[in-house]
Design a protein around this motif. Structure first.
Motif, mmCIF file in Angstrom:
data_model
loop_
_atom_site.group_PDB
_atom_site.id
_atom_site.type_symbol
_atom_site.label_atom_id
_atom_site.label_comp_id
_atom_site.label_asym_id
_atom_site.label_seq_id
_atom_site.Cartn_x
_atom_site.Cartn_y
_atom_site.Cartn_z
ATOM 1 N N GLY A 55 0.648 -0.967 -0.072
ATOM 2 C CA GLY A 55 0.137 -0.080 0.205
ATOM 3 C C GLY A 55 0.932 1.112 -0.031
ATOM 4 N N GLY A 56 2.173 1.174 -0.134
ATOM 5 C CA GLY A 56 2.986 1.946 -0.554
ATOM 6 C C GLY A 56 3.684 3.106 1.084
ATOM 7 N N TRP A 57 3.048 2.139 1.351
ATOM 8 C CA TRP A 57 3.403 3.175 3.449
ATOM 9 C C TRP A 57 2.562 3.416 3.290
ATOM 10 C CZ3 TRP A 57 7.435 3.445 -0.138
ATOM 11 C CH2 TRP A 57 8.535 1.843 -0.296
ATOM 12 N N LEU A 94 1.560 3.699 8.901
ATOM 13 C CA LEU A 94 1.363 4.624 7.435
ATOM 14 C C LEU A 94 2.077 5.754 7.640
ATOM 15 C CD1 LEU A 94 -1.927 3.319 6.878
ATOM 16 C CD2 LEU A 94 0.238 1.808 6.350
ATOM 17 N N SER A 95 2.983 6.078 6.243
ATOM 18 C CA SER A 95 3.538 7.112 6.767
ATOM 19 C C SER A 95 2.672 8.613 6.951
ATOM 20 C CB SER A 95 3.767 7.866 4.898
ATOM 21 O OG SER A 95 2.747 7.862 4.331
ATOM 22 N N ALA A 102 10.035 4.009 11.622
ATOM 23 C CA ALA A 102 8.623 3.822 12.646
ATOM 24 C C ALA A 102 8.234 2.615 11.712
ATOM 25 C CB ALA A 102 7.737 4.934 12.498
ATOM 26 N N GLN A 103 7.801 2.204 10.933
ATOM 27 C CA GLN A 103 7.615 1.474 10.034
ATOM 28 C C GLN A 103 9.226 0.155 10.277
ATOM 29 O OE1 GLN A 103 7.700 4.213 8.538
ATOM 30 N NE2 GLN A 103 5.696 4.636 8.358
ATOM 31 N N LEU A 197 7.110 10.455 1.368
ATOM 32 C CA LEU A 197 6.710 10.491 2.178
ATOM 33 C C LEU A 197 6.884 9.474 3.140
ATOM 34 C CD1 LEU A 197 2.394 10.328 0.376
ATOM 35 C CD2 LEU A 197 3.869 12.816 2.138
ATOM 36 N N LEU A 198 7.183 8.364 3.223
ATOM 37 C CA LEU A 198 7.880 7.632 4.234
ATOM 38 C C LEU A 198 9.303 7.914 4.492
ATOM 39 C CD1 LEU A 198 8.089 4.723 5.550
ATOM 40 C CD2 LEU A 198 9.592 4.172 3.270
#
Length: 296
Positions: A55-57, A94-95, A102-103, A197-198
Motif C-alpha cells: 500500500g505504499g506505506w 503508515l507514513s 517507525a515502520q 512520504l515514507l
C-alpha cells in the motif's frame, strides 16, 4: 480453509502517541492456542510466517495482499496455513502517522511478539519467516537484513527471521526513479511520492535518509535466504529493484532466489486478466517456505 483457528485483532505493540498495533493470527489444523508446553505438542512447534501488507506505506491493511490479488480469491495466506504454517499478518504505522524508521520498528516488534509467544501458540521460534508484498516486501526485507539492531526502549527479544520472501519490493529508494518504466504509473522521484512520504523528503534531496530506508544498504554475507518475485512489467516498483537486491545478496555470498514473471504488472496483473502470475507467485512462495522449514 482447513479447520483451524483465526484470532483477529491481537495487540502486539502500542508505540507512544500512536494507536495500538494489531495482528491477525492464523493457526493451522492441529495447532491450538494455549499450549505453553512444547512437550504437549509432540515437537518444536509449527513453522510461522509473519506477513506485512503493501500500500505504499500510506494505505493498506493487515491480512490483505492488495485489491487485485484479494480479488482473485486465491487466499495466499490461507494456502500457507493449509501447508502447515502459522501466519501472523501485522499492522505497522503508515507514513501519515510516522516516517521511517517507525515502520521497521513496528515490523520488528511483531517478530518479537511472535517469538515471545511461540510456546503459547505452538510455533517453533527458530522457524519464523518474513513475507510481504510491495511496501510490505520492503519491510520484510529490512527485517531480514537488520537482525539484532535494538532500538532504545525496545524489547531485547530476538528479532531474527530465518528466511524472507518479498513480492515486488522497493529495495533501493535512490535508484527507483531512474529505473522506472516509460509507462510508469508512479515514480519515486515524483513530488510527494510514496517514497518521499515514507522518509519525509524527496529521495534525491536526502540520500542518507533514502539509503537508511533501503534494504540494499544492509546486505551482508550472513543474511537469511531470500526469495524475490517481481513482474517484468511492473509500473509501480521497477523489476530492477528485485534484480539489484538479488545481485547484491549473491555477491555477498548470501542465499537468494529471483523469480521474474514475464509480463506481470504490480499485484500480478496480466494483460489477459488471468490469475496465472498470482498463482505462480503463491506456489513459489509456499514451496520456498516449505523448503526452508524442512532444513531445520
Amino acid at each position: 480453509m482447513t479447520a483451524g483457528q483465526v484470532l483477529k485483532g491481537i495487540e502486539f505493540s502500542h508505540p507512544g502517541g500512536a494507536t495500538p498495533l494489531l495482528l491477525d493470527l492464523y493457526l493451522p489444523a492441529g495447532s491450538y492456542a494455549g499450549a505453553d508446553q512444547d512437550s504437549e505438542a509432540g515437537g518444536p512447534g509449527f513453522p510461522a510466517v509473519i506477513h506485512f501488507h503493501g500500500g505504499g506505506w500510506r494505505t493498506g491493511e493487515r491480512s490483505s495482499l492488495g485489491p487485485t490479488v484479494d480479488g482473485f480469491g486465491l487466499s495466499p495466506i490461507e494456502q500457507l496455513v493449509e501447508a502447515g504454517f502459522v501466519v501472523a499478518s501485522a499492522d505497522y504505522r503508515l507514513s501519515a502517522a510516522a516516517t521511517f524508521p517507525a515502520q521497521l520498528l513496528d515490523a520488528k516488534a511483531a517478530v518479537r511478539w511472535l517469538r515471545t509467544n511461540a510456546a503459547h501458540y505452538n510455533l517453533d521460534p527458530d522457524r519464523i519467516y518474513a513475507w510481504g508484498d510491495s511496501a510490505g516486501g520492503h519491510l520484510a526485507s529490512l527485517v531480514g537484513l537488520t537482525t539484532g539492531a535494538v532500538e532504545k526502549g525496545t524489547s531485547q527479544t530476538d528479532d531474527r527471521v530465518a528466511a524472507v520472501a518479498a513480492w515486488y519490493p522497493p529495495t533501493d529508494l535512490a535508484s527507483m526513479g531512474r529505473q522506472a518504466r516509460p509507462d510508469a504509473v508512479a515514480r519515486a522521484d515524483d513530488p510527494g511520492s510514496r517514497e518521499a512520504l515514507l522518509i519525509g523528503a524527496q529521495p534525491a534531496d536526502a540520500p542518507d535518509l533514502a539509503a537508511a530506508a533501503s534494504p540494499i544498504t544492509y546486505v551482508h554475507e550472513c543474511a537469511p535466504p531470500f526469495l524475490l518475485i517481481h513482474g517484468t512489467a511492473d509500473r509501480f516498483v521497477p523489476a530492477a529493484q528485485s534484480a539489484s537486491l538479488a545481485e547484491a545478496l549473491q555477491s555477498a555470498g548470501a542465499g537468494v532466489e529471483l523469480l521474474l514473471i514475464e509480463g506481470a504488472d504490480h499485484m500480478w496483473s496480466l494483460p489477459d486478466g488471468s490469475q496465472a502470475a498470482a498463482r505462480q507467485a503463491t506456489a513459489a512462495t509456499i514451496d520456498f517456505f516449505r523448503r526452508q522449514a524442512q532444513k531445520h
